[in-house]
Design a protein around this motif. Structure first.
Motif, PDB file in Angstrom:
ATOM      1  N   HIS A  62       4.307 -11.149  -7.363  1.00 42.51           N
ATOM      2  CA  HIS A  62       5.559 -11.791  -7.781  1.00 42.51           C
ATOM      3  C   HIS A  62       5.354 -12.822  -8.887  1.00 42.51           C
ATOM      4  O   HIS A  62       6.079 -13.796  -8.960  1.00 42.51           O
ATOM      5  CB  HIS A  62       6.253 -12.489  -6.594  1.00 42.51           C
ATOM      6  CG  HIS A  62       6.698 -11.534  -5.530  1.00 42.51           C
ATOM      7  ND1 HIS A  62       7.484 -10.442  -5.813  1.00 42.51           N
ATOM      8  CD2 HIS A  62       6.470 -11.505  -4.199  1.00 42.51           C
ATOM      9  CE1 HIS A  62       7.716  -9.785  -4.696  1.00 42.51           C
ATOM     10  NE2 HIS A  62       7.105 -10.396  -3.705  1.00 42.51           N
ATOM     11  N   ARG A 102      12.447 -22.514 -15.317  1.00 40.56           N
ATOM     12  CA  ARG A 102      12.385 -22.991 -13.936  1.00 40.56           C
ATOM     13  C   ARG A 102      13.774 -22.994 -13.287  1.00 40.56           C
ATOM     14  O   ARG A 102      13.910 -22.757 -12.098  1.00 40.56           O
ATOM     15  CB  ARG A 102      11.811 -24.406 -13.941  1.00 40.56           C
ATOM     16  CG  ARG A 102      11.117 -24.819 -12.659  1.00 40.56           C
ATOM     17  CD  ARG A 102      10.416 -26.148 -12.850  1.00 40.56           C
ATOM     18  NE  ARG A 102       9.063 -26.014 -13.378  1.00 40.56           N
ATOM     19  CZ  ARG A 102       8.432 -26.963 -14.076  1.00 40.56           C
ATOM     20  NH1 ARG A 102       9.052 -28.087 -14.381  1.00 40.56           N
ATOM     21  NH2 ARG A 102       7.206 -26.763 -14.489  1.00 40.56           N
ATOM     22  N   GLY A 106      16.448 -17.185  -9.068  1.00 43.38           N
ATOM     23  CA  GLY A 106      15.372 -16.310  -8.572  1.00 43.38           C
ATOM     24  C   GLY A 106      13.994 -16.820  -8.912  1.00 43.38           C
ATOM     25  O   GLY A 106      13.000 -16.247  -8.480  1.00 43.38           O
ATOM     26  N   VAL A 107      13.905 -17.894  -9.681  1.00 43.00           N
ATOM     27  CA  VAL A 107      12.589 -18.418 -10.049  1.00 43.00           C
ATOM     28  C   VAL A 107      12.150 -19.462  -9.023  1.00 43.00           C
ATOM     29  O   VAL A 107      12.885 -20.396  -8.728  1.00 43.00           O
ATOM     30  CB  VAL A 107      12.623 -19.040 -11.456  1.00 43.00           C
ATOM     31  CG1 VAL A 107      11.329 -19.786 -11.743  1.00 43.00           C
ATOM     32  CG2 VAL A 107      12.842 -17.943 -12.497  1.00 43.00           C
ATOM     33  N   THR A 141       2.524 -22.506  -8.998  1.00 41.54           N
ATOM     34  CA  THR A 141       3.035 -21.212  -9.459  1.00 41.54           C
ATOM     35  C   THR A 141       2.070 -20.085  -9.112  1.00 41.54           C
ATOM     36  O   THR A 141       2.471 -19.004  -8.694  1.00 41.54           O
ATOM     37  CB  THR A 141       3.271 -21.254 -10.984  1.00 41.54           C
ATOM     38  OG1 THR A 141       4.065 -22.380 -11.294  1.00 41.54           O
ATOM     39  CG2 THR A 141       3.950 -19.981 -11.452  1.00 41.54           C
ATOM     40  N   VAL A 184       5.529 -17.347 -14.267  1.00 37.44           N
ATOM     41  CA  VAL A 184       6.728 -17.554 -13.486  1.00 37.44           C
ATOM     42  C   VAL A 184       6.590 -16.871 -12.135  1.00 37.44           C
ATOM     43  O   VAL A 184       6.332 -15.669 -12.072  1.00 37.44           O
ATOM     44  CB  VAL A 184       7.968 -16.965 -14.200  1.00 37.44           C
ATOM     45  CG1 VAL A 184       9.242 -17.437 -13.517  1.00 37.44           C
ATOM     46  CG2 VAL A 184       7.962 -17.319 -15.667  1.00 37.44           C
ATOM     47  N   ARG A 185       6.726 -17.630 -11.057  1.00 30.02           N
ATOM     48  CA  ARG A 185       6.741 -17.016  -9.726  1.00 30.02           C
ATOM     49  C   ARG A 185       8.191 -16.756  -9.354  1.00 30.02           C
ATOM     50  O   ARG A 185       9.021 -17.652  -9.429  1.00 30.02           O
ATOM     51  CB  ARG A 185       6.076 -17.927  -8.691  1.00 30.02           C
ATOM     52  CG  ARG A 185       6.129 -17.361  -7.268  1.00 30.02           C
ATOM     53  CD  ARG A 185       5.228 -18.104  -6.326  1.00 30.02           C
ATOM     54  NE  ARG A 185       3.825 -17.900  -6.650  1.00 30.02           N
ATOM     55  CZ  ARG A 185       3.127 -16.832  -6.257  1.00 30.02           C
ATOM     56  NH1 ARG A 185       3.707 -15.888  -5.555  1.00 30.02           N
ATOM     57  NH2 ARG A 185       1.878 -16.710  -6.586  1.00 30.02           N
ATOM     58  N   VAL A 186       8.493 -15.515  -9.023  1.00 30.89           N
ATOM     59  CA  VAL A 186       9.887 -15.150  -8.762  1.00 30.89           C
ATOM     60  C   VAL A 186      10.025 -14.613  -7.346  1.00 30.89           C
ATOM     61  O   VAL A 186       9.031 -14.310  -6.673  1.00 30.89           O
ATOM     62  CB  VAL A 186      10.372 -14.084  -9.759  1.00 30.89           C
ATOM     63  CG1 VAL A 186      10.322 -14.628 -11.167  1.00 30.89           C
ATOM     64  CG2 VAL A 186       9.555 -12.824  -9.631  1.00 30.89           C
ATOM     65  N   GLN A 187      11.275 -14.457  -6.956  1.00 34.48           N
ATOM     66  CA  GLN A 187      11.525 -13.947  -5.618  1.00 34.48           C
ATOM     67  C   GLN A 187      11.395 -12.424  -5.582  1.00 34.48           C
ATOM     68  O   GLN A 187      10.781 -11.860  -4.702  1.00 34.48           O
ATOM     69  CB  GLN A 187      12.927 -14.356  -5.175  1.00 34.48           C
ATOM     70  CG  GLN A 187      12.907 -15.233  -3.961  1.00 34.48           C
ATOM     71  CD  GLN A 187      14.177 -16.052  -3.864  1.00 34.48           C
ATOM     72  OE1 GLN A 187      15.097 -15.940  -4.698  1.00 34.48           O
ATOM     73  NE2 GLN A 187      14.243 -16.905  -2.863  1.00 34.48           N
ATOM     74  N   PRO A 237       9.068  -9.234 -10.724  1.00 33.13           N
ATOM     75  CA  PRO A 237       8.864 -10.130 -11.865  1.00 33.13           C
ATOM     76  C   PRO A 237       9.447  -9.572 -13.160  1.00 33.13           C
ATOM     77  O   PRO A 237      10.025 -10.326 -13.943  1.00 33.13           O
ATOM     78  CB  PRO A 237       7.340 -10.249 -11.959  1.00 33.13           C
ATOM     79  CG  PRO A 237       6.822  -9.856 -10.623  1.00 33.13           C
ATOM     80  CD  PRO A 237       7.804  -8.879 -10.058  1.00 33.13           C
ATOM     81  N   LEU A 287      12.967 -10.213 -14.583  1.00 35.09           N
ATOM     82  CA  LEU A 287      13.299 -11.524 -15.136  1.00 35.09           C
ATOM     83  C   LEU A 287      13.107 -11.581 -16.658  1.00 35.09           C
ATOM     84  O   LEU A 287      13.552 -12.526 -17.311  1.00 35.09           O
ATOM     85  CB  LEU A 287      12.422 -12.593 -14.461  1.00 35.09           C
ATOM     86  CG  LEU A 287      12.906 -14.032 -14.592  1.00 35.09           C
ATOM     87  CD1 LEU A 287      14.132 -14.237 -13.727  1.00 35.09           C
ATOM     88  CD2 LEU A 287      11.790 -15.006 -14.199  1.00 35.09           C
TER      89      LEU A 287
END
Lengths: 888, 220, 120
Positions: A538, A567, A571-572, A619, A716-719, A722, A725
């Protein structure tokens, strides 16, 4: 024999009958003349005739020999053998199909791997006299690591050596093409002006660089730029008026001076390059002029050897030059110079893997050969009688052997043809599943070398598998085999032995391959289990350049804004920036001082160096073990700070609290010429930087705000996914500046997978070949045991009449197969022990003599062998003794 | 010992059947020496194969020492064969790749006997048949008579109650043949039941009874 | 003409037949029988030429391009194949001749080597 005679013979081929008739007529006329003369001397007609014949000697033979002088006897015999061989193959379609298919698999695998080896290792580099091109690596002493040289070092090398005709530097760079609309990312190379003449490449339009182009502002106050042919076509529609045009890259002006020829690629190890510019951009740039720093090792060096100079001599001279320079610059870490032939420098790491794969397919082919040899042997048994009759009719033995070899060669050529097709299909597949980091792989194609290789391999295999049956038909005594063929069932113990030996060879070869594959698989699994130190799931990463015209302060603000805005995207979970992302091929190492422990500059310890924005550890999921993370207040105005990793803490502050201690890394940007002491504010977990297999190394992080650089990787860590995004991030960057290009969009998981792509590739292929080998060996064993059962039907019948039960027969046949398998496995393991050390450089966490693998491989092969024998064994157990006993 | 009741054997040929044996009723008692005679194709060998448990595909009833053979499966029949029956063939059927001693060992190897005991039995038999000196020779190194001698020795080594001999002297000179027949006589005197197939009247006379087969029928 | 006893006849050294044929054709084109007779006559029947061995040799020489063949009519009005020496054949003959002479000189000197030594 000269060409004239050959031509005469070729012509004779087409008028054989006429020639033969003429010779016969000549001989007849001769005899008439002689007869007439004899009669004139007073002999009776009868006497005259006989005297003439006597004087002539053997008339028929003369006519034969006279005719034969006109023919290539061997050619005619050969054609006859070919015709006969083809008929034989047509008559046994099942046999032919199995043999051709087996060979095609073996030859196809070889063709595929060889065409890769050919493209990657063997085909000469596309430059003038490529064998004289070398890389000169600047290496750390004594560690031997490192590759890049500094520009001042390069200038000294260039001035002092007498062994190189030319020497040039190069590095790759990413540019943003600024024009109308969104900035376009360009792959570029920064080179010294003499690179093109060094490679022997001239421009297809305009010119290449001139010596003066190395100076900033050499062309109309701007730097010179060469476009790649592809970029010129695509962006400028092949407009020749582009020469002299100004182009804005990263906000800086360049002038197009030329277009490179189509297909030209340099450096080869990177992807396609769009533009080349000169080292001038490193001299006058705002970043302190990196080209002026002797300690800045960032350039690759390529050189062309003078005619007649060997690598060895060049190495001796370079070593002397480098030693002298080390003495002249005592404050610089001592360096060494290593000369590597260009091709080795490019394909070095892939070479071992490719050669191992080539040996593996060689093994597969050997097994295929043995299988076909076994088939031929079994068939030779049924054809023994034919051969014996031929012998009895006076065919010389070499003639019979030639006949057999012709047939096997026909088979192998058919197999080769099909194999070539299979191989080419295989290569296509191969390229699709192959990591991009095998250089030159994209250039794999069918060429003369591959064709010759396949043809040679086919012919050779034909000889190889044809030899056994040929020798046996050669060895067999005429009377003996006539008798033997008549007797049938219990005949041919020597043939059974040959079968046995062949099967043992097969199983041995399969064992070696399976063992190699087993080691690689284990190694790969171990590698996959390695914890990289961060959580790659992610996480999206992409590279962003700050607009080229920005000052350091503007750069910092720009990156800050981008990270902040990303940020706050939905979702981020977390976002940050980093100069060199793990597994992205960008890394920096530096020496560092520890406060209170002065050492000579040359003896400073080394650490990996990284500039990161706040939240980087959060992150990537890197645990913060002690102290604090960087925050917004850590900027150029506040106390210089650093975060170190566990290994650095353990190695240099054992039993102490590193927090509050101060270190001074040898890289600093934004502080002028003096490197600042940095206070350690935190300790984080170890992270693998480029290589999962590498051991832990000291790592030192500094705040991006205290090390302003023009480029960073946004992480970027996303839900969710990735990559979903990406559009949002793109618009964030575009809204922050319309002059900042985005490129290298990858998830962290992709980067990680890419780093193990090569081991995955080699493991996969070797696994496939090993499976192929085992299957072929199993069919070979199956064939031989089936054949043996057929041969022993009578014996089995007798044994049953004497009290053997089905189980006994089953055991007997399985035992026979098992015995062969065990011998094969034993030989194979001995072979594997001797050979696996070549694998050692590809293994991680597994010894080349791993006992578990040995046991597993042996068990697999024994089980497979038993399965292969089970069907014929069942057949043997179901023999009806009545039928078997009458079978005579 | 042997009771055959209405035993028949046939193969389908086209629409009809080809009869190898027809309505065989036969009783052979323990200790008999029976000769089966008849022209080629009369069904002699088939009869021996059925009696010797090698052929189970027949109709009718066959009792052997009280076992209803016609109801047994292949495995059970093989066990009976193993325990009670020894075979001698016209073509000797020694295994070419094995020595005389190893050939003698074959029947023992299928009879769950300890290796040491087997060695002793082979040694005894070699001694009894006076072929100790030949124990390491291969069949191809022996004359026909010697080979048949070994084959007989192999047939009796596991002490069968019944010996089935299919033209045992067919390939032998008369002097050699006589030797083998004397041997059978001796074995019979010692209590072994023997059924032999022969074309030779003189050898037939060694037996106490002659069964004539013709076209699958017992004619006498 | 008295016939030589066969014991005194010399077996032809392999390859020298070619030379003899070429030499014979130097006098002009002739047919196979004529060549055989000519060789016998000139060598005073010292050479035993099996007439049969002549024809394979003639084919060989044709292939080398040293002679050409043409059908013609003999002095006795018989149809016969006439062989003619080519320019290449002439060169070959010259080369062969000089090689042969060297060979003879060498053999001769080997056969009487002792003489000069006695004189010293």
């Amino acid at each position: 024999m000269n060409w004239r005679r050959h031509i005469a013979r070729i012509r004779a081929l087409f008028r054989r009958q006429k020639l033969a008739d003429e010779i016969d007529e000549e001989v007849r006329i001769h005899l008439e003349m002689e007869e007439q003369e004899n009669r004139e001397r007073g002999m009776s007609p009868e006497e005259a005739r006989y005297a003439a014949l006597r004087r002539f000697d053997n008339v028929t033979q003369t006519q034969e020999t006279s005719r034969e002088t006109w023919a290539w006897q061997w050619l005619e015999t050969f054609l006859q053998d070919v015709r006969y061989g083809l008929r034989q193959l047509r008559r046994n379609p099942g046999f032919t199909a199995v043999a051709v298919l087996t060979l095609a698999l073996g030859i196809g695998a070889n063709t595929a791997i060889f065409s890769v080896v050919n493209a990657v290792l063997l085909r000469p580099l596309p430059y003038q006299q490529p064998q004289r091109l070398v890389f000169i690596n600047s290496i750390q002493v004594p560690a031997g690591m490192g590759r890049e040289a500094s520009y001042p070092d390069f200038l000294d090398w260039q001035a002092r050596n007498h062994v190189f005709k030319m020497m040039a530097v190069f590095r790759t760079e990413n540019f943003a093409l600024i024009g109308t609309g969104e900035p376009q990312h360009l792959s570029g190379a920064v080179v010294s002006a003499n690179l093109f003449p060094l490679l022997g490449v001239s421009a297809v339009l305009g010119r290449t660089f001139q010596p003066g182009d190395d100076v900033p502002g050499a062309v109309n106050g701007t730097n010179a730029l060469i476009l790649s042919y592809g970029f010129w076509q695509q962006r400028f529609g092949s407009d020749p008026r582009v020469i002299g045009d100004g182009i804005n890259l990263d906000g800086r002006p360049f002038t197009v001076v030329g277009v490179a020829p189509p297909g030209f690629q340099f450096p080869i190890q990177s992807g396609p390059i769009d533009v080349w510019t000169t080292i001038a951009i490193d001299k006058g740039s705002a970043a302190d002029g990196v080209a002026t720093q002797r300690g800045a090792h960032y350039l690759d060096v390529i050189a062309r050897l003078k005619a007649g100079v060997t690598i060895g001599r060049a190495q001796v001279e370079m070593s002397a030059i480098v030693s002298a320079m080390n003495r002249e610059h005592p404050d610089i870490h001592p360096r060494g110079a290593r000369i590597v032939p260009m091709i080795d420098g490019l394909v070095g790491p892939a070479r071992v893997a490719l050669l191992i794969l080539l040996s593996a397919v060689g093994c597969v082919l050997l097994i295929a050969c043995v299988n076909v040899a076994n088939l031929l042997l079994a068939r030779a048994a049924t054809r023994q009688r034919e051969m014996s009759i031929r012998n009895a009719l006076g065919a010389s033995r070499s003639r019979v052997v030639r006949q057999v070899l012709t047939e096997s060669t026909l088979l192998s050529l058919l197999g080769g043809l099909l194999g070539l097709w299979l191989g080419l299909r295989g290569v296509g597949l191969l390229i699709r599943v192959t990591p991009v980091d095998i250089p030159r792989l994209a250039q794999v194609r069918l060429d003369g070398h591959v064709l010759i290789f396949t043809a040679a391999v086919s012919l050779l295999t034909g000889m190889l598998f044809g030899l056994a049956p040929a020798l046996i038909s050669f060895k067999s005594d005429v009377a003996e085999s006539l008798k033997e063929a008549g007797r049938g069932p219990t005949s041919g113990p020597h043939r059974a032995k040959t079968h046995g030996v062949l099967v043992v060879v097969e199983i041995g070869a399969a064992t070696v391959l399976l063992f190699g594959a087993g080691l690689l698989i284990q190694s790969f699994l171990k590698l996959m289990q390695v914890n990289p130190g961060f959580d790659s799931v992610h996480v999206l990463s992409l590279r962003v350049n700050s607009p080229g015209a920005y000052s350091q302060a503007q750069q910092l603000i720009f990156f800050d804004q981008v990270i902040d805005r990303v940020r706050s995207l939905p979702g981020v979970l977390a976002a940050s920036g980093v100069f060199g992302l793990p597994f992205s091929d960008i890394e920096a190492d530096t020496g560092f001082d520890i406060e209170g422990r002065p050492v000579a500059k040359a003896n400073r310890p080394e650490t990996n160096f990284e500039a990161v924005a706040p939240d980087y550890f959060k992150t990537l999921g890197i645990p913060l073990l002690r102290g604090r993370d960087f925050n917004e207040r850590d900027d150029l105005q506040s106390t210089p700070v650093a975060i170190i990793n566990e290994t650095l803490a353990r190695q240099f502050f054992p039993g102490e609290n590193p927090i509050g201690q101060r270190i001074k890394p040898g890289i600093s940007i934004g502080y002028g010429s003096r490197d600042p002491m940095r206070e350690i504010v935190g300790v984080v977990g170890d992270v693998k930087v480029q290589d999962l297999a590498a051991g832990p190394q000291p790592q030192c992080y500094v705040p991006l705000q205290q090390s302003p650089l023009g480029v960073m990787s946004l992480v970027v860590r996303v839900q969710g996914s990735p990559l979903e995004l990406v559009p949002a991030v793109r618009s964030v960057v575009a809204s922050t500046s319309n002059q900042a290009p985005i490129y290298n969009i990858k998830t962290l998981a992709q980067l990680l997978a890419q780093s193990v792509a090569q081991p995955r590739f080699v493991t996969l292929l070797l696994g496939i070949f090993a499976a192929l080998a085992v299957i072929l060996a199993a069919t070979g064993l199956y064939g031989v045991i089936s054949y043996s059962v057929a041969q022993r039907t009578h014996e089995i019948g007798i044994r049953m009449a004497l009290g053997a039960e089905k189980v006994d027969v089953l055991k007997m046949v399985l035992g026979q197969g098992l015995k062969l398998a065990l011998i094969g496995v034993a030989i194979g393991i001995a072979g594997a022990l001797a050979l696996t050390r070549f694998l050692a450089s590809l293994l991680y966490g597994v010894k080349p003599t791993d006992p578990l693998t040995f046991i597993a491989v042996s068990l697999i092969l024994i089980v497979v062998a038993l399965l292969a024998c089970y069907i014929p064994a069942r057949r043997a157990a179901n023999v009806d003794p009545m039928v078997a006993l009458r079978y005579e | 010992m042997i009771e055959l009741r209405n035993v028949e054997k046939s193969y389908p040929v086209g629409a009809g059947r080809y009869w190898v044996l027809r309505r065989i009723d036969l009783d052979i008692k323990d200790g008999e020496f029976v000769t089966v005679m008849g022209p080629s194709g009369a069904g002699k060998s088939t009869l021996l194969a059925i009696v010797g448990m090698l052929d189970g595909a027949f109709d009718g009833e066959y009792f052997f020492l009280g076992h209803a053979v016609h109801k047994l499966n292949t495995k059970k029949r093989a066990e009976l064969n193993k325990h009670y029956i020894g075979f001698v063939f016209q073509q000797y059927h020694l295994l070419d790749g094995l020595t005389v001693a190893e050939n003698l060992d074959i029947p023992l190897s299928y009879r769950n006997i300890k290796a040491s005991a087997r060695q002793a039995m082979v040694a005894d038999t070699l001694d009894r048949f006076n072929i100790v000196g030949k124990k390491d020779l291969f069949p191809s190194q022996l004359s026909g008579g010697q080979q048949q001698l070994v084959a007989v020795a192999r047939a009796v080594i596991a002490s069968p109650k019944l010996i089935l001999a299919d033209e045992p002297t067919g390939n032998l000179h008369s002097s050699q043949g006589k030797e083998i027949m004397d041997l059978f006589k001796k074995l019979n005197d010692e209590g072994t039941t023997i059924i032999q197939v022969t074309h030779n009247e003189a050898w037939a006379a060694y037996g106490n009874r002659i069964i004539q087969l013709q076209d699958g029928w017992v004619v006498k | 003409m008295a016939k030589q006893s066969s014991r005194d006849r010399i077996e032809l050294v392999y390859g020298s037949l070619d030379m003899l044929i070429l030499r014979t054709l130097l006098w002009g084109p002739t047919h196979g029988h004529g060549i055989a007779k000519s060789i016998e006559r000139v060598s005073e029947e010292m050479f035993k030429v099996e007439h049969g061995s002549l024809y394979p040799a003639l084919q060989r020489l044709q292939q080398e391009g040293w002679i050409t063949a043409e059908w013609g009519v003999s002095e006795k009005n018989q149809r016969a194949k006439y062989y003619r020496l080519t320019a290449a054949g002439r060169r070959q003959l010259a080369a062969e001749t000089s090689r042969w002479e060297r060979f003879v000189r060498a053999v001769t000197s080997v056969m009487r080597p002792a003489e000069p030594e006695e004189e010293t």
